[in-house]
Design a protein around this motif. Structure first.
Motif, PDB file in Angstrom:
ATOM      1  N   THR A 342       0.846  -1.198  -0.113  1.00 29.08           N
ATOM      2  CA  THR A 342       0.089   0.091  -0.148  1.00 29.08           C
ATOM      3  C   THR A 342       0.822   0.948  -0.212  1.00 29.08           C
ATOM      4  OG1 THR A 342      -1.649  -1.138   1.459  1.00 29.08           O
ATOM      5  CG2 THR A 342      -1.996   1.119   1.112  1.00 29.08           C
ATOM      6  N   VAL A 343       1.958   1.170   0.783  1.00 28.33           N
ATOM      7  CA  VAL A 343       2.875   2.343   0.910  1.00 28.33           C
ATOM      8  C   VAL A 343       3.560   2.727  -0.394  1.00 28.33           C
ATOM      9  CG1 VAL A 343       5.003   3.250   1.966  1.00 28.33           C
ATOM     10  CG2 VAL A 343       3.063   2.144   3.290  1.00 28.33           C
ATOM     11  N   GLN A 344       4.065   1.502  -1.447  1.00 31.26           N
ATOM     12  CA  GLN A 344       4.785   1.440  -2.458  1.00 31.26           C
ATOM     13  C   GLN A 344       3.610   2.279  -3.612  1.00 31.26           C
ATOM     14  OE1 GLN A 344       5.996  -2.275  -3.611  1.00 31.26           O
ATOM     15  NE2 GLN A 344       6.890  -1.567  -5.609  1.00 31.26           N
ATOM     16  N   LEU A 345       2.465   1.671  -3.646  1.00 32.73           N
ATOM     17  CA  LEU A 345       1.095   2.205  -4.417  1.00 32.73           C
ATOM     18  C   LEU A 345       1.098   3.526  -4.257  1.00 32.73           C
ATOM     19  CD1 LEU A 345      -1.519  -0.280  -4.188  1.00 32.73           C
ATOM     20  CD2 LEU A 345      -0.523   0.688  -6.361  1.00 32.73           C
ATOM     21  N   LEU A 346       0.838   4.097  -3.050  1.00 35.47           N
ATOM     22  CA  LEU A 346       0.677   5.746  -2.747  1.00 35.47           C
ATOM     23  C   LEU A 346       2.002   6.580  -3.316  1.00 35.47           C
ATOM     24  CD1 LEU A 346      -0.826   5.613   0.661  1.00 35.47           C
ATOM     25  CD2 LEU A 346      -1.984   6.059  -1.157  1.00 35.47           C
ATOM     26  N   LEU A 347       2.986   6.173  -3.075  1.00 37.47           N
ATOM     27  CA  LEU A 347       4.262   6.573  -3.335  1.00 37.47           C
ATOM     28  C   LEU A 347       4.425   6.886  -4.840  1.00 37.47           C
ATOM     29  CD1 LEU A 347       6.812   5.627  -0.685  1.00 37.47           C
ATOM     30  CD2 LEU A 347       5.818   7.833  -0.908  1.00 37.47           C
ATOM     31  N   ASN A 348       3.995   5.632  -5.601  1.00 36.07           N
ATOM     32  CA  ASN A 348       4.092   5.596  -6.975  1.00 36.07           C
ATOM     33  C   ASN A 348       2.818   6.359  -7.709  1.00 36.07           C
ATOM     34  OD1 ASN A 348       6.537   3.973  -7.480  1.00 36.07           O
ATOM     35  ND2 ASN A 348       5.334   2.040  -7.046  1.00 36.07           N
ATOM     36  N   HIS A 349       1.920   6.927  -7.029  1.00 35.26           N
ATOM     37  CA  HIS A 349       0.927   7.599  -7.419  1.00 35.26           C
ATOM     38  C   HIS A 349       0.948   9.143  -6.913  1.00 35.26           C
ATOM     39  CE1 HIS A 349      -1.112   3.817  -8.521  1.00 35.26           C
ATOM     40  NE2 HIS A 349      -1.665   4.459  -9.139  1.00 35.26           N
ATOM     41  N   GLY A 350       2.043   9.352  -6.581  1.00 38.90           N
ATOM     42  CA  GLY A 350       2.411  10.866  -6.230  1.00 38.90           C
ATOM     43  C   GLY A 350       1.985  11.352  -4.801  1.00 38.90           C
ATOM     44  N   SER A 351       1.943  10.127  -3.770  1.00 45.32           N
ATOM     45  CA  SER A 351       1.572  10.725  -2.522  1.00 45.32           C
ATOM     46  C   SER A 351       2.864  11.677  -1.886  1.00 45.32           C
ATOM     47  CB  SER A 351       1.395   9.395  -1.581  1.00 45.32           C
ATOM     48  OG  SER A 351       1.476   9.862  -0.259  1.00 45.32           O
ATOM     49  N   HIS A 352       2.470  12.591  -0.947  1.00 44.47           N
ATOM     50  CA  HIS A 352       3.553  13.439  -0.506  1.00 44.47           C
ATOM     51  C   HIS A 352       4.188  12.539   0.481  1.00 44.47           C
ATOM     52  CE1 HIS A 352       1.808  16.741  -2.643  1.00 44.47           C
ATOM     53  NE2 HIS A 352       0.981  16.861  -1.814  1.00 44.47           N
ATOM     54  N   LYS A 353       5.435  12.583   0.796  1.00 52.86           N
ATOM     55  CA  LYS A 353       6.231  11.962   1.728  1.00 52.86           C
ATOM     56  C   LYS A 353       5.982  12.725   2.893  1.00 52.86           C
ATOM     57  CE  LYS A 353       9.931  12.066  -1.259  1.00 52.86           C
ATOM     58  NZ  LYS A 353       9.028  12.199  -2.632  1.00 52.86           N
ATOM     59  N   ILE A 354       6.585  11.668   4.099  1.00 48.47           N
ATOM     60  CA  ILE A 354       6.290  12.369   5.372  1.00 48.47           C
ATOM     61  C   ILE A 354       7.643  13.446   5.328  1.00 48.47           C
ATOM     62  CG2 ILE A 354       5.340  10.631   6.110  1.00 48.47           C
ATOM     63  CD1 ILE A 354       8.030   9.811   7.543  1.00 48.47           C
ATOM     64  N   TRP A 355       7.479  14.305   6.294  1.00 50.17           N
ATOM     65  CA  TRP A 355       8.632  15.233   6.565  1.00 50.17           C
ATOM     66  C   TRP A 355       9.948  14.546   6.820  1.00 50.17           C
ATOM     67  CZ3 TRP A 355       9.762  17.969  11.846  1.00 50.17           C
ATOM     68  CH2 TRP A 355      10.709  19.122  11.415  1.00 50.17           C
ATOM     69  N   PRO A 356      11.042  14.651   6.418  1.00 53.19           N
ATOM     70  CA  PRO A 356      12.263  14.005   6.816  1.00 53.19           C
ATOM     71  C   PRO A 356      12.688  13.697   7.952  1.00 53.19           C
ATOM     72  CG  PRO A 356      12.487  15.088   4.675  1.00 53.19           C
ATOM     73  CD  PRO A 356      11.286  15.533   5.310  1.00 53.19           C
ATOM     74  N   PRO A 357      12.296  14.649   9.014  1.00 51.14           N
ATOM     75  CA  PRO A 357      13.070  14.693  10.408  1.00 51.14           C
ATOM     76  C   PRO A 357      11.970  13.801  11.087  1.00 51.14           C
ATOM     77  CG  PRO A 357      13.175  16.880   9.639  1.00 51.14           C
ATOM     78  CD  PRO A 357      12.572  16.181   8.726  1.00 51.14           C
ATOM     79  N   ALA A 358      10.804  13.465  10.616  1.00 48.60           N
ATOM     80  CA  ALA A 358       9.828  12.662  11.244  1.00 48.60           C
ATOM     81  C   ALA A 358      10.040  11.067  10.872  1.00 48.60           C
ATOM     82  CB  ALA A 358       8.550  12.960  10.857  1.00 48.60           C
ATOM     83  N   PHE A 359      10.934  10.915  10.096  1.00 51.75           N
ATOM     84  CA  PHE A 359      11.299   9.410   9.496  1.00 51.75           C
ATOM     85  C   PHE A 359      11.542   8.598  10.791  1.00 51.75           C
ATOM     86  CE2 PHE A 359      13.641   5.770   8.006  1.00 51.75           C
ATOM     87  CZ  PHE A 359      12.968   5.626   6.463  1.00 51.75           C
ATOM     88  N   VAL A 360      12.495   8.897  11.678  1.00 52.98           N
ATOM     89  CA  VAL A 360      12.728   8.105  12.910  1.00 52.98           C
ATOM     90  C   VAL A 360      11.455   7.617  13.729  1.00 52.98           C
ATOM     91  CG1 VAL A 360      12.879  10.238  14.391  1.00 52.98           C
ATOM     92  CG2 VAL A 360      14.220   7.968  15.051  1.00 52.98           C
ATOM     93  N   LYS A 361      10.305   8.449  13.394  1.00 51.94           N
ATOM     94  CA  LYS A 361       8.942   8.075  14.225  1.00 51.94           C
ATOM     95  C   LYS A 361       8.652   6.771  13.380  1.00 51.94           C
ATOM     96  CE  LYS A 361       7.974  12.634  16.083  1.00 51.94           C
ATOM     97  NZ  LYS A 361       6.792  13.695  15.930  1.00 51.94           N
ATOM     98  N   VAL A 362       8.668   6.932  12.120  1.00 51.44           N
ATOM     99  CA  VAL A 362       8.333   5.742  11.517  1.00 51.44           C
ATOM    100  C   VAL A 362       9.020   4.670  11.656  1.00 51.44           C
ATOM    101  CG1 VAL A 362       7.663   4.887   9.174  1.00 51.44           C
ATOM    102  CG2 VAL A 362       7.039   7.165   9.624  1.00 51.44           C
ATOM    103  N   LEU A 363      10.346   4.710  11.939  1.00 50.84           N
ATOM    104  CA  LEU A 363      11.391   3.554  12.151  1.00 50.84           C
ATOM    105  C   LEU A 363      10.751   3.065  13.489  1.00 50.84           C
ATOM    106  CD1 LEU A 363      13.777   2.107  11.262  1.00 50.84           C
ATOM    107  CD2 LEU A 363      15.251   4.066  12.368  1.00 50.84           C
ATOM    108  N   ARG A 364      10.544   3.656  14.410  1.00 54.95           N
ATOM    109  CA  ARG A 364      10.429   3.386  15.728  1.00 54.95           C
ATOM    110  C   ARG A 364       9.095   2.536  15.604  1.00 54.95           C
ATOM    111  NH1 ARG A 364      10.177   7.814  18.064  1.00 54.95           N
ATOM    112  NH2 ARG A 364      12.391   7.556  19.157  1.00 54.95           N
ATOM    113  N   SER A 365       8.026   2.965  14.987  1.00 53.68           N
ATOM    114  CA  SER A 365       6.736   2.200  14.923  1.00 53.68           C
ATOM    115  C   SER A 365       6.457   1.153  13.877  1.00 53.68           C
ATOM    116  CB  SER A 365       5.607   3.157  14.744  1.00 53.68           C
ATOM    117  OG  SER A 365       5.469   3.472  13.028  1.00 53.68           O
ATOM    118  N   CYS A 366       7.225   1.046  12.767  1.00 57.85           N
ATOM    119  CA  CYS A 366       7.264   0.049  11.692  1.00 57.85           C
ATOM    120  C   CYS A 366       8.552  -0.891  11.929  1.00 57.85           C
ATOM    121  CB  CYS A 366       6.959   0.798  10.564  1.00 57.85           C
ATOM    122  SG  CYS A 366       5.691   1.575  10.225  1.00 57.85           S
ATOM    123  N   ALA A 367       9.258  -0.796  12.850  1.00 58.29           N
ATOM    124  CA  ALA A 367      10.569  -1.524  12.703  1.00 58.29           C
ATOM    125  C   ALA A 367      10.426  -2.793  12.303  1.00 58.29           C
ATOM    126  CB  ALA A 367      11.534  -1.454  13.967  1.00 58.29           C
TER     127      ALA A 367
END
Length: 460
Positions: A342-367
């Protein structure tokens, strides 16, 4: 009122325990009790005096489908076919008393859980049309519903179409609402109930009638239970495809909230609703679109169909969360559903990415779902990797996916490889058309997959 044992179960005295006031929205836990069956005959009723039909035998005949015994009891003892049973369940429950009597917070009382039923309701629930016919011929009321649900409700719940047909022939009301505000059509919730739904509509059931509590129409119910044939039937009867319930949900929105299931039911139902003009961007009361729901449920197939039909990949709900945010929020709990798709689909359809400094939060929740981390990480041209990232990945998760996390953390203080920079430049050029333009490139499939962010298990 006479009380009869059933299967030799002891009959405890009615237990009522009143406690102090509590919050109105929370009840104490259930307490186990025993089963009791009672007939609720008026003491003045002529049948209240001996001889009396054995109530337990009458009850047993109804639930087991014993027509012979039922005939004997009703003909020899002239048993009232509109008798009301009081069935005390095998547990006690907490029931809230009125605010008017006990103040603002109310009062909770421990009482036996009781169900009121009729011979018709019991026979319909257990799917015994021969018993129904016998009772109806002897004057049983097909609309009597002392327990809140009539015989027609019970028959539809069980998908007993022969019982439904018989009840309707005897003028059962196809739009009778239960105490919970549901009509029989709302209870056609299984594949086996399709004929029940057809019979109800043929006898005047209102296809647009909303349930009292949630405002669901029959089409909402079909979508909730992924019943494509039911939905087709309702749409043929002019059900509005974008009808809203009390939460402003459409049938398509409800359907898209389902996780991917076995079979083609969801996909066929989606195509059916779309063919009838369903709005792919319809918002509910929280401004969530069907795409929000599909992404939150990690349903990549439905997300793909929505995006193909022009769903907004960057729609924002009332909480400011995009479909990508919903996909990331639910990824950890839905790892078995391959949420990275689903993440891949959205990004390939032009979804805005999350703010780069917030990437660590995604890493924490989706590790625990490294594919999600890899797809999202590779969608940026460059995100500085810091050693602090390693601290948010649990040790057991790191050990389980050691190759991936070693490659990720190994990029600290270094630049990405030239191959990645080329991918990033190409994706930036294609923008929201990556999903359609990259597959047209005359390059090997492995390279197309790389450009479309297909996970490889390592990052370079």
């Amino acid at each position: 009122m006479e009380t009869m044992n059933y299967k030799s179960l002891a009959i405890p005295p009615t237990r009522t325990c009143t406690l102090g006031s509590t919050g109105m929205n929370k009840s104490p836990g259930a307490v186990t009790g025993k089963l009791r069956i009672s007939s609720r005959l008026d003491p003045e009723h002529p049948l209240a005096a001996p001889p009396r039909a054995p109530i337990a035998r009458f009850y047993t005949a109804l639930i087991t489908g014993d027509l012979r015994t039922l005939q004997v009891l009703t003909e020899r003892y002239h048993q009232d076919v509109n008798l009301v049973f009081e069935i005390s369940k095998n547990e006690l429950e907490w029931q809230v008393k009125s605010q008017a009597s006990y103040g603002l917070s109310g009062l909770w009382a421990l009482e036996e859980r009781r169900e009121l039923s009729t011979p018709l309701c019991l026979a319909a629930r257990h799917g015994h049309p021969d018993l129904l016919r016998h009772l109806l011929r002897r004057g049983a009321n097909p609309n009597l519903a002392p327990g809140g649900q009539g015989p027609l409700h019970e028959a539809c719940l069980g998908g007993h179409s022969d019982c439904v047909e018989l009840l309707l022939e005897y003028k059962a009301n196809p739009n009778l609402q239960s105490d919970e505000g549901t009509a029989p059509l709302h209870l056609c919730t299984s594949q086996d109930s399709l004929r029940c739904a057809k019979l109800l509509l043929r006898h005047g059931a209102a296809v647009e009638l909303p349930s009292e509590a949630g405002g669901d129409t029959a089409l909402h119910v079909a979508a909730r239970h992924r019943l494509c044939h039911h939905a087709r039937l309702y749409l043929r009867r002019r059900a509005r495809v974008d009808a809203r319930n009390a939460r402003e949900e459409t049938a398509l929105g409800i359907l898209c909230g389902h996780p991917p299931g076995v079979g083609e039911d969801s996909l066929q139902l989606f195509q059916l609703l779309a063919a009838h003009g369903a709005d792919v961007d319809a918002r509910d009361e929280s401004w969530r679109s069907p795409l929000h729901r599909a992404c939150g449920a990690a349903n990549a197939e439905l997300a793909r169909l929505l995006l193909r039909r022009g769903a907004d990949a960057n729609a924002i709900d009332y909480d400011g969360v995009s479909p990508l945010g919903w996909a990331l929020q639910g990824a950890a709990s839905r790892g078995d559903l391959r949420p990275h798709l689903t993440v891949q689909l959205l990004l390939n359809h032009g979804s805005h990415k999350i703010w780069p400094p917030a990437f660590v939060k995604v890493l924490r929740s989706c590790a625990a779902v490294p594919e999600v981390i890899e797809v999202l990480f590779n969608s940026y041209s460059q995100i500085p990797v810091c050693q602090e990232w390693a601290k948010v990945v649990p040790e057991e998760v790191f050990q389980q996916h050691q190759l991936f996390y070693e490659s990720l953390f190994g990029l600290a203080g270094t630049a990405r490889c030239l191959q990645h920079w080329c991918r990033s430049a190409l994706r930036t050029s294609f923008g929201s058309q990556c999903h359609s333009l990259i597959p047209l490139l005359p390059v090997p499939k492995a390279l197309r997959d790389f450009l479309l962010l297909e996970p490889q298990g390592v990052v370079m």
